[in-house]
Design an enzyme around this catalytic site. Structure first.
Site, mmCIF file in Angstrom:
data_model
loop_
_atom_site.group_PDB
_atom_site.id
_atom_site.type_symbol
_atom_site.label_atom_id
_atom_site.label_comp_id
_atom_site.label_asym_id
_atom_site.label_seq_id
_atom_site.Cartn_x
_atom_site.Cartn_y
_atom_site.Cartn_z
ATOM 1 N N TYR A 127 14.205 -11.439 -34.206
ATOM 2 C CA TYR A 127 14.692 -12.055 -32.976
ATOM 3 C C TYR A 127 16.131 -11.625 -32.721
ATOM 4 C CZ TYR A 127 16.805 -15.282 -36.351
ATOM 5 O OH TYR A 127 17.518 -15.806 -37.404
ATOM 6 N N ASN A 174 22.098 -26.113 -38.106
ATOM 7 C CA ASN A 174 22.153 -26.255 -36.648
ATOM 8 C C ASN A 174 22.875 -27.541 -36.272
ATOM 9 O OD1 ASN A 174 18.954 -24.866 -35.461
ATOM 10 N ND2 ASN A 174 20.645 -23.930 -36.554
ATOM 11 N N HIS A 197 26.266 -23.305 -36.926
ATOM 12 C CA HIS A 197 26.470 -22.782 -35.572
ATOM 13 C C HIS A 197 25.860 -23.710 -34.521
ATOM 14 C CE1 HIS A 197 22.283 -21.387 -34.971
ATOM 15 N NE2 HIS A 197 22.326 -20.955 -36.231
ATOM 16 N N CYS A 210 19.969 -21.767 -41.338
ATOM 17 C CA CYS A 210 21.313 -22.171 -40.933
ATOM 18 C C CYS A 210 21.419 -23.681 -40.769
ATOM 19 C CB CYS A 210 21.690 -21.504 -39.618
ATOM 20 S SG CYS A 210 21.903 -19.720 -39.750
ATOM 21 N N SER A 263 23.615 -13.699 -47.224
ATOM 22 C CA SER A 263 22.217 -13.582 -46.816
ATOM 23 C C SER A 263 21.956 -14.151 -45.431
ATOM 24 C CB SER A 263 21.306 -14.279 -47.843
ATOM 25 O OG SER A 263 21.635 -15.641 -47.960
ATOM 26 N N GLY A 264 22.972 -14.704 -44.790
ATOM 27 C CA GLY A 264 22.824 -15.025 -43.383
ATOM 28 C C GLY A 264 22.767 -16.485 -43.015
#
Length: 417
Positions: A322, A360, A340, A358, A335-336
């Protein structure tokens, strides 16, 4: 969470961080020192002069020898002036180049050697003079000369994740990066040249990641607010193994700010924010869904981006990947995983985990956090059932002190155990 690889990039500026390669919750985004160290110092020069003993006091013999041995050639530009001395203490070290210009430097805290302030020049002859002085005033001088090597053919890239005159959070480790990584057999020599001073003093230890691509320096506890960090990674021209030499010295002087801690609890789906020990805000969150869970552990804010793009299509393909525009992103892992803004998951925040790993939060909460936080602030995630891997981000605080110091390539002083 989709696993990612982290790519080391070249370091291009003194005492500045390597740009952090972005990833999107599991995919890449396109778009002081250990001064107890004692170098080997063997006899290598003949004393050239000595002063008289104080009248009426029996003169104890002074033994003084210096390294490098006289006439040595092809030495690295990281060469230190070492010495063995008995019956006195070294009081003066003078190093001059072939033009007679003095080289700046200073003694190690343990008095075992003298370290130039910057790498020496290549293919240059240097002359060193060392003076030792006894308690009764007697002196002895030893001299040596040596010649440095030419520019090395292979270098180890380095990075220091600190900026001069910047303020960081209390969990900011001193992070040094090496490309390629330093092998175990070579880490002790490199670690001896990584110097950290803290004011007020908070003794710390270096520890290496398993692959040797990073080393972290931290104290037993988070840094005190207002701490001044003075760092010199003096590896320019230093042999780093495999015929490679450090690319350059790196240094920075930075400050530690207020204690700002973000704690995320998977059980309650909430984040609690404390500023200087006082809870100032709570907010609902959504963490990683079952197929891409968030990691639990003590992380550190590594980077902050007001606007960016998360793009996993290169790694996961156009079907599974995506590409999403993101606001107020704060990176937590290589690793991301990020904190956010996620307006699409506001309805799930505080209730259900729907992210790719993540944390959120709502747009307004993301903006509030972004405005308040610093790189180096700790983020503690609890209860996800998946442990944060050591080295996936600045994970120096994600292990106990006893475990952390096992990563040192040098013996740890008893006082720090």
């Amino acid at each position: 969470m989709v696993s990612m690889r982290r790519t080391l990039v070249a370091i291009v500026a003194l005492a500045v961080i390597t740009p952090l390669t972005l990833s999107a919750c599991g995919g890449d985004e396109s778009g002081k020192s250990d001064k107890s160290d004692t170098p080997n110092a063997a006899a290598g020069a003949t004393p050239t002069s000595s002063g008289p003993a104080t009248e009426g006091v029996a003169a104890a013999p002074i033994e003084l020898a210096v390294t490098p041995a006289a006439g040595k050639t092809n030495l690295p530009v990281s060469t230190e002036i070492g010495f063995k001395v008995s019956g006195a203490k070294v009081t003066t070290v003078t190093l001059k180049d072939s033009a007679g210009k003095a080289v700046s430097g200073g003694l190690r805290e343990d008095g075992s050697s003298w370290v130039p302030k910057a790498p020496l020049k290549t293919k240059q002859k240097y002359t060193a003079s060392v003076v030792a002085t006894a308690e009764n005033g007697q002196t002895k001088t030893a001299s040596t000369s040596f010649t440095t090597m030419g520019a090395p053919g292979k270098k180890t890239g380095t990075g220091l994740y600190l900026f001069d005159n910047k303020t960081y959070g209390v969990a900011m480790p001193v992070v040094v990066e090496f490309n390629p990584g330093i092998k175990k057999a070579d880490r002790a020599a490199v670690q001896k040249r990584m110097f950290v001073q803290t004011d007020p003093p908070q003794p710390g230890v270096w520890a290496w990641t398993a692959n040797g691509t990073q080393a972290y320096y931290r104290s037993r506890d988070f840094w005190q607010t207002g701490t001044k960090l003075t760092v010199r990674i003096a590896v320019g021209g230093l042999p780093t193994g495999g015929g490679r030499y450090g690319d350059r010295d790196r240094s920075a002087t930075s400050k530690i700010g207020r204690k700002f801690v973000m704690t995320v609890d998977n059980k309650t789906k909430k984040m609690t924010v404390q500023d200087s020990g006082k809870t100032v805000k709570t907010m609902p969150v959504s963490l990683g869904k079952k197929s891409t869970p968030s990691d639990s552990g003590t992380m550190v804010v590594m980077d902050k981006l007001a606007q960016t793009v998360f793009d996993t299509t290169a790694e996961l393909g156009p079907v599974n990947g995506y590409r999403t525009e993101i606001q107020y992103a704060q990176r937590l892992t290589w690793s991301g995983q990020y904190i956010h803004s996620a307006p699409w998951s506001v309805g799930s925040q505080g209730r259900t985990n729907v992210s790719h790993g993540c944390v959120n939060v709502s747009p307004s909460n993301a903006r509030w956090l972004f405005d308040k936080s610093l790189v180096g602030d700790p983020v503690v995630v609890k209860g996800t059932g998946v442990k944060l891997a050591y080295g996936d981000g600045w994970t120096a605080w994600n292990v106990s002190w006893a475990e952390f110091i096992k990563g040192s390539a040098l013996p740890v002083p008893e006082s720090l155990r």
